[in-house]
Write a protein that holds these residues in place. Structure first.
Motif, PDB file in Angstrom:
ATOM      1  N   GLU A  98      -9.131 -11.962   3.228  1.00 47.30           N
ATOM      2  CA  GLU A  98      -8.065 -11.393   4.057  1.00 47.30           C
ATOM      3  C   GLU A  98      -7.397 -10.147   3.492  1.00 47.30           C
ATOM      4  OE1 GLU A  98      -7.692 -12.530   7.001  1.00 47.30           O
ATOM      5  OE2 GLU A  98      -8.903 -14.339   6.789  1.00 47.30           O
ATOM      6  N   LEU A  99      -7.298 -10.031   2.189  1.00 47.86           N
ATOM      7  CA  LEU A  99      -6.521  -8.924   1.611  1.00 47.86           C
ATOM      8  C   LEU A  99      -7.281  -7.610   1.761  1.00 47.86           C
ATOM      9  CD1 LEU A  99      -3.980  -8.028   0.193  1.00 47.86           C
ATOM     10  CD2 LEU A  99      -5.051  -8.587  -2.002  1.00 47.86           C
ATOM     11  N   GLN A 100      -6.641  -6.642   2.386  1.00 46.73           N
ATOM     12  CA  GLN A 100      -7.252  -5.350   2.671  1.00 46.73           C
ATOM     13  C   GLN A 100      -6.353  -4.208   2.202  1.00 46.73           C
ATOM     14  OE1 GLN A 100     -10.323  -5.054   3.976  1.00 46.73           O
ATOM     15  NE2 GLN A 100     -10.519  -7.302   4.159  1.00 46.73           N
ATOM     16  N   PRO A 101      -6.923  -3.021   1.953  1.00 46.99           N
ATOM     17  CA  PRO A 101      -6.091  -1.857   1.609  1.00 46.99           C
ATOM     18  C   PRO A 101      -5.020  -1.617   2.663  1.00 46.99           C
ATOM     19  CG  PRO A 101      -8.392  -1.369   1.185  1.00 46.99           C
ATOM     20  CD  PRO A 101      -8.367  -2.702   1.889  1.00 46.99           C
ATOM     21  N   GLY A 102      -3.835  -1.285   2.202  1.00 48.78           N
ATOM     22  CA  GLY A 102      -2.696  -1.059   3.083  1.00 48.78           C
ATOM     23  C   GLY A 102      -1.755  -2.248   3.151  1.00 48.78           C
ATOM     24  N   MET A 103      -2.239  -3.450   2.810  1.00 50.86           N
ATOM     25  CA  MET A 103      -1.375  -4.631   2.830  1.00 50.86           C
ATOM     26  C   MET A 103      -0.505  -4.657   1.581  1.00 50.86           C
ATOM     27  SD  MET A 103      -4.118  -7.471   4.258  1.00 50.86           S
ATOM     28  CE  MET A 103      -2.933  -8.822   4.147  1.00 50.86           C
ATOM     29  N   ARG A 104       0.698  -5.181   1.729  1.00 53.71           N
ATOM     30  CA  ARG A 104       1.643  -5.259   0.617  1.00 53.71           C
ATOM     31  C   ARG A 104       1.938  -6.711   0.277  1.00 53.71           C
ATOM     32  NH1 ARG A 104       6.086  -0.345   1.515  1.00 53.71           N
ATOM     33  NH2 ARG A 104       4.530   1.348   1.646  1.00 53.71           N
ATOM     34  N   LEU A 105       2.063  -6.964  -1.028  1.00 52.97           N
ATOM     35  CA  LEU A 105       2.347  -8.304  -1.518  1.00 52.97           C
ATOM     36  C   LEU A 105       3.525  -8.258  -2.479  1.00 52.97           C
ATOM     37  CD1 LEU A 105      -1.222  -9.659  -2.455  1.00 52.97           C
ATOM     38  CD2 LEU A 105       0.072 -10.095  -0.349  1.00 52.97           C
ATOM     39  N   LYS A 106       4.313  -9.315  -2.461  1.00 50.83           N
ATOM     40  CA  LYS A 106       5.336  -9.503  -3.481  1.00 50.83           C
ATOM     41  C   LYS A 106       4.645  -9.985  -4.753  1.00 50.83           C
ATOM     42  CE  LYS A 106       9.490 -10.190  -5.230  1.00 50.83           C
ATOM     43  NZ  LYS A 106      10.314  -9.041  -5.666  1.00 50.83           N
ATOM     44  N   ALA A 107       5.072  -9.469  -5.903  1.00 47.32           N
ATOM     45  CA  ALA A 107       4.474  -9.860  -7.177  1.00 47.32           C
ATOM     46  C   ALA A 107       5.562 -10.077  -8.214  1.00 47.32           C
ATOM     47  CB  ALA A 107       3.494  -8.791  -7.656  1.00 47.32           C
ATOM     48  N   PHE A 108       5.270 -10.908  -9.198  1.00 41.62           N
ATOM     49  CA  PHE A 108       6.202 -11.213 -10.277  1.00 41.62           C
ATOM     50  C   PHE A 108       5.502 -10.945 -11.611  1.00 41.62           C
ATOM     51  CE2 PHE A 108       7.022 -13.914  -6.650  1.00 41.62           C
ATOM     52  CZ  PHE A 108       8.390 -13.790  -6.455  1.00 41.62           C
ATOM     53  N   GLY A 109       6.241 -10.330 -12.527  1.00 41.08           N
ATOM     54  CA  GLY A 109       5.667 -10.023 -13.835  1.00 41.08           C
ATOM     55  C   GLY A 109       5.762  -8.518 -14.113  1.00 41.08           C
ATOM     56  N   PRO A 110       4.882  -8.021 -14.971  1.00 36.54           N
ATOM     57  CA  PRO A 110       3.873  -8.718 -15.757  1.00 36.54           C
ATOM     58  C   PRO A 110       4.515  -9.645 -16.797  1.00 36.54           C
ATOM     59  CG  PRO A 110       3.434  -6.367 -15.664  1.00 36.54           C
ATOM     60  CD  PRO A 110       4.828  -6.572 -15.184  1.00 36.54           C
ATOM     61  N   ALA A 111       3.736 -10.646 -17.243  1.00 34.99           N
ATOM     62  CA  ALA A 111       4.233 -11.614 -18.197  1.00 34.99           C
ATOM     63  C   ALA A 111       3.077 -12.112 -19.046  1.00 34.99           C
ATOM     64  CB  ALA A 111       4.920 -12.772 -17.471  1.00 34.99           C
ATOM     65  N   GLY A 112       3.406 -12.849 -20.099  1.00 36.55           N
ATOM     66  CA  GLY A 112       2.394 -13.430 -20.965  1.00 36.55           C
ATOM     67  C   GLY A 112       2.379 -12.797 -22.347  1.00 36.55           C
ATOM     68  N   VAL A 113       1.909 -13.559 -23.329  1.00 36.94           N
ATOM     69  CA  VAL A 113       1.867 -13.096 -24.721  1.00 36.94           C
ATOM     70  C   VAL A 113       0.442 -13.015 -25.258  1.00 36.94           C
ATOM     71  CG1 VAL A 113       4.173 -13.986 -25.227  1.00 36.94           C
ATOM     72  CG2 VAL A 113       2.185 -15.481 -25.556  1.00 36.94           C
ATOM     73  N   PHE A 114      -0.553 -13.201 -24.384  1.00 35.17           N
ATOM     74  CA  PHE A 114      -1.952 -13.157 -24.799  1.00 35.17           C
ATOM     75  C   PHE A 114      -2.403 -11.702 -24.839  1.00 35.17           C
ATOM     76  CE2 PHE A 114      -6.578 -13.505 -23.765  1.00 35.17           C
ATOM     77  CZ  PHE A 114      -6.967 -14.319 -24.813  1.00 35.17           C
ATOM     78  N   THR A 115      -2.184 -11.046 -25.958  1.00 38.15           N
ATOM     79  CA  THR A 115      -2.535  -9.644 -26.115  1.00 38.15           C
ATOM     80  C   THR A 115      -2.794  -9.341 -27.580  1.00 38.15           C
ATOM     81  OG1 THR A 115      -1.756  -7.344 -25.893  1.00 38.15           O
ATOM     82  CG2 THR A 115      -0.071  -9.056 -26.141  1.00 38.15           C
ATOM     83  N   HIS A 116      -3.758  -8.486 -27.842  1.00 38.61           N
ATOM     84  CA  HIS A 116      -4.052  -8.115 -29.221  1.00 38.61           C
ATOM     85  C   HIS A 116      -2.917  -7.325 -29.849  1.00 38.61           C
ATOM     86  CE1 HIS A 116      -5.021  -4.272 -27.297  1.00 38.61           C
ATOM     87  NE2 HIS A 116      -4.975  -3.720 -28.483  1.00 38.61           N
ATOM     88  N   LEU A 117      -2.043  -6.748 -29.035  1.00 35.22           N
ATOM     89  CA  LEU A 117      -0.921  -5.989 -29.592  1.00 35.22           C
ATOM     90  C   LEU A 117       0.027  -6.887 -30.384  1.00 35.22           C
ATOM     91  CD1 LEU A 117      -0.047  -3.622 -26.596  1.00 35.22           C
ATOM     92  CD2 LEU A 117      -1.547  -3.191 -28.564  1.00 35.22           C
ATOM     93  N   ASN A 118       0.043  -8.176 -30.080  1.00 37.76           N
ATOM     94  CA  ASN A 118       0.868  -9.126 -30.838  1.00 37.76           C
ATOM     95  C   ASN A 118       0.192  -9.577 -32.129  1.00 37.76           C
ATOM     96  OD1 ASN A 118       2.897  -9.061 -28.928  1.00 37.76           O
ATOM     97  ND2 ASN A 118       2.199 -10.905 -27.867  1.00 37.76           N
TER      98      ASN A 118
END
Length: 358
Positions: A98-118
């Protein structure tokens, strides 16, 4: 010559603004990358390996699903997630169908600690299976874009060669940067297409052949829980320092002795009823102390955004106005947020009367 300091600076995207889908790119069968931009033109600032929680408007009702970001913050004008259709997953199937270009979604984040920078290190070992390749892709792209030579052994396991996500992109990166050493492992081959790489299930013997210096590397692993358990057992059996092992998972972690509350800890009382007030909604409900605040909100007809439901993703973070709660999370909230009065509704139980800003 133009003075760059006089040019207007772009804002950084926050989850108060929706995301607009700008492209849908097929990857391998039943898998696609969805790229989003901020309608305002804001840039994206996150750590490679972090995730987003998307609010999906299904016909049956709104749901929230958590996906690791597959793009890199070194390319900040857009942000991407790569979705593979999972059996029984209404969220991933809705995205793909269903998701197509032009559609908008609510999003939360970014979040998480899984990163090599840590966990800065001279050498890395990325191990993934299936769509668990996404955080490794984000981290490898970030290191590639820095222009300095990384030292990454990049292992990905798939059912067959045609199902290796990002294979061409990664091979292009590796062709220009020898410090990215790719190792593919497949369970079976594709008809009429020769395969000369590793075949079978990932094991200790493969690990020793792929990365003989694995004891010197920082390990990041992502994939289905049985796969990650096999990787943990392989590394542990070979004497690896498991403090240097990191994994990403949106499944509930196995309970350990450390998860059992101390005897002096205040825990929910069986049979005790309390008043839970949702200040922003003007709703007060009588609930059991053994009910989570998220479950109580749903029973009261309220919608608190949530993703994993066991304290990992942080989507259900809300402000506690008054009262005490018993919260056992799995890394989805920072100590600073807790000190500021925030809680995760999915893993917080009211201890006595409580008011939350929801």
């Amino acid at each position: 010559m133009n003075d760059l300091s006089s040019l207007p600076k772009r804002a950084v995207w926050s989850d108060a603004e929706p995301l607009e889908c700008v492209s849908v790119i097929p990857e391998v069968p039943n898998t696609a990358t969805f790229t989003f931009q901020a309608p305002s033109g804001a840039l994206f600032d996150f750590s490679p390996g972090q995730f987003l929680t998307l609010e999906l408007p299904l016909p049956s009702g709104t749901i929230h699903r958590t996906y690791t970001i597959s793009s890199s913050p070194s390319r900040p004008r857009s942000i991407s997630v790569t979705i593979k259709a999972q059996p029984g997953s209404i969220g991933s199937h809705w995205m793909l169908n269903e998701l197509q270009p032009g559609m908008r979604l609510k999003a939360f984040g970014p979040a998480g600690v899984f990163t090599h920078l840590n966990h800065p290190a001279e050498k890395y070992l990325f191990i993934s299976a299936g769509s668990g390749i996404t955080p490794s892709m984000s981290m490898a792209t970030y290191m590639f874009d820095l222009g300095t030579m990384p030292d990454i052994v990049f292992v990905n396991c798939a059912r067959r060669p045609s199902e290796i996500i990002f294979r061409e992109r990664l091979e292009h990166m590796a062709s220009r940067m020898p410090g990215i050493d790719l190792k593919w492992v497949v369970e079976g081959t594709d008809p009429f297409r020769p395969w000369t790489g590793y075949r079978g299930m990932f094991n200790q013997l493969m690990l020793g052949l792929m990365a003989p210096d694995y004891l010197e590397r920082e390990v990041f692993c992502c994939g289905p829980e049985p796969f990650m358990r096999a990787v943990r057992e392989a590394l542990s059996g070979l004497g690896f320092d498991m403090d240097r092992y990191h994994q990403e998972s949106f499944q509930a972690p196995a309970e350990t002795d450390a998860d059992v509350p101390d005897i002096d800890d205040v825990v929910p009382e069986q049979g005790a009823d309390v008043e839970l007030t949702f200040a922003a909604s003007g709703v007060t409900a009588t609930v059991a102390e053994t009910d989570t605040i998220l479950a109580a909100a749903r029973n009261a007809g309220l919608n608190i955004p949530s993703g994993c439901t066991f304290g990992v993703c942080g989507t259900c973070r809300i402000k506690k106005v008054s009262g005490e709660v018993h919260m056992v999370h799995n890394g989805g909230i920072t100590d600073e947020d807790v000190e500021a009065g925030y809680i995760l509704a999915c893993c917080s139980n009211p201890i006595g009367n409580v008011t939350v800003d929801a």
